[in-house]
Enzyme design. Sequence first.
Site, PDB file in Angstrom:
ATOM      1  CB  ILE A  19      -0.960   0.019   1.207  1.00  0.00           C
ATOM      2  CG1 ILE A  19      -0.203  -0.171   2.527  1.00  0.00           C
ATOM      3  CG2 ILE A  19      -2.040  -1.044   1.048  1.00  0.00           C
ATOM      4  CD1 ILE A  19      -1.087  -0.070   3.766  1.00  0.00           C
ATOM      5  N   GLY A  20       2.161   1.104   0.037  1.00  0.00           N
ATOM      6  CA  GLY A  20       3.041   2.274   0.008  1.00  0.00           C
ATOM      7  C   GLY A  20       4.481   1.848  -0.133  1.00  0.00           C
ATOM      8  NE  ARG A  21       8.166  -0.472  -3.501  1.00  0.00           N
ATOM      9  CZ  ARG A  21       8.941  -1.450  -3.025  1.00  0.00           C
ATOM     10  NH1 ARG A  21      10.190  -1.208  -2.686  1.00  0.00           N
ATOM     11  NH2 ARG A  21       8.458  -2.672  -2.895  1.00  0.00           N
ATOM     12  N   GLY A  22       8.591   3.506   0.446  1.00  0.00           N
ATOM     13  CA  GLY A  22       9.467   4.588   0.849  1.00  0.00           C
ATOM     14  C   GLY A  22      10.810   4.496   0.162  1.00  0.00           C
ATOM     15  NE  ARG A  23      15.931   8.110   2.062  1.00  0.00           N
ATOM     16  CZ  ARG A  23      17.145   8.187   2.612  1.00  0.00           C
ATOM     17  NH1 ARG A  23      18.222   8.232   1.847  1.00  0.00           N
ATOM     18  NH2 ARG A  23      17.281   8.239   3.921  1.00  0.00           N
ATOM     19  CG  PHE A  24      16.402   2.950   2.355  1.00  0.00           C
ATOM     20  CD1 PHE A  24      17.365   2.717   1.394  1.00  0.00           C
ATOM     21  CD2 PHE A  24      16.509   4.090   3.124  1.00  0.00           C
ATOM     22  CE1 PHE A  24      18.419   3.591   1.201  1.00  0.00           C
ATOM     23  CE2 PHE A  24      17.565   4.971   2.959  1.00  0.00           C
ATOM     24  CZ  PHE A  24      18.527   4.729   1.989  1.00  0.00           C
ATOM     25  N   GLY A  25      12.131   0.870   1.681  1.00  0.00           N
ATOM     26  CA  GLY A  25      11.303  -0.292   1.952  1.00  0.00           C
ATOM     27  C   GLY A  25       9.878  -0.104   1.477  1.00  0.00           C
ATOM     28  CE  LYS A  42       9.673   2.501   7.502  1.00  0.00           C
ATOM     29  NZ  LYS A  42      10.050   3.667   8.335  1.00  0.00           N
ATOM     30  CG  ASP A 144      11.626  12.920   6.978  1.00  0.00           C
ATOM     31  OD1 ASP A 144      11.691  14.046   6.427  1.00  0.00           O
ATOM     32  OD2 ASP A 144      11.545  11.861   6.335  1.00  0.00           O
TER      33      ASP A 144
END
Length: 286
Positions: A19-25, A42, A144
């Site tokens: 359902i989502g994606r970040g910089r590293f995962g 996550k 952040d």
Amino acid sequence: MSSGGELALRQEYVIGDEIGRGRFGAVRRCYAVDTGEAFAVKSTPKAPLREADALDLALAEQEPKVHLFASAPGPGASPHVVALHAAFEDDSAVHLVIDLCAGGDLFSLVSARGRLLEHEAADLMAQLASALSSCHRRGVAHRDVKPDNLLFDGSGVLKLGDFGSAEWFGDGRPMTGLVGTPYYVAPEVVAGREYGEKVDVWSAGVVLYMMLSGTVPFYGATAAEIFESVLRGNLRFPPRAFASVSPEAKDLMRRMLCKDVSRRFSADQVLRHPWIVNRGGAAAMG
């Protein structure tokens, strides 16, 4: 904290769609095996972090502990912090089971709608300041704060998420390191100085500016240019974007986006500001 990594995770949770994606995962929906309750998980693989930056790996490995400090139930807990329900770690990855926030994020809301009304922005800022006040009392700086990390649950309640850059300062230690996102990072961070938890208030001030105008106060074509603009800290309210914004809202932004850290508001002071107390004041009634 549990050991065993993904194998142990899958014994307790059924893993669903991404359902989502970040910089590293990535973030995936998941369900507790025992109850069927929905959460998000996550997952941050460690291999890319080992290749990228020792700081990023250290932050990922300490994230479960710091997030738990920030979100654990008890005195001073805020309903506006994404809760950590379980953590699993092995040599290959860190998996965090957290609140499922199915209502999207603030960045998507402002992108879709444009600038918000003052009473809407004041209500959201009150929720964010509540989250930051709670974190800071517990000795955690988020580092952040940005619209992408301000999530909405299914009832529209705002929650501060993603503690992947967070740091513990509760024993009085100063923080260091260029951590955060260029548009939202505080000038003392960019300058390479030691800093405290008020970096989060600066970032929240940028978020408030963005909610009321649809743009950011410090900008540039590259990260270096953005950092230069942040260091100058020349706060302006262009009439085209701010003609209808109240003096009280501008006063709060000036106090949050104050280069002098000793004069910059704390999260508690943000909560006590008349514009927040009155949820937009006269502008909310007009």
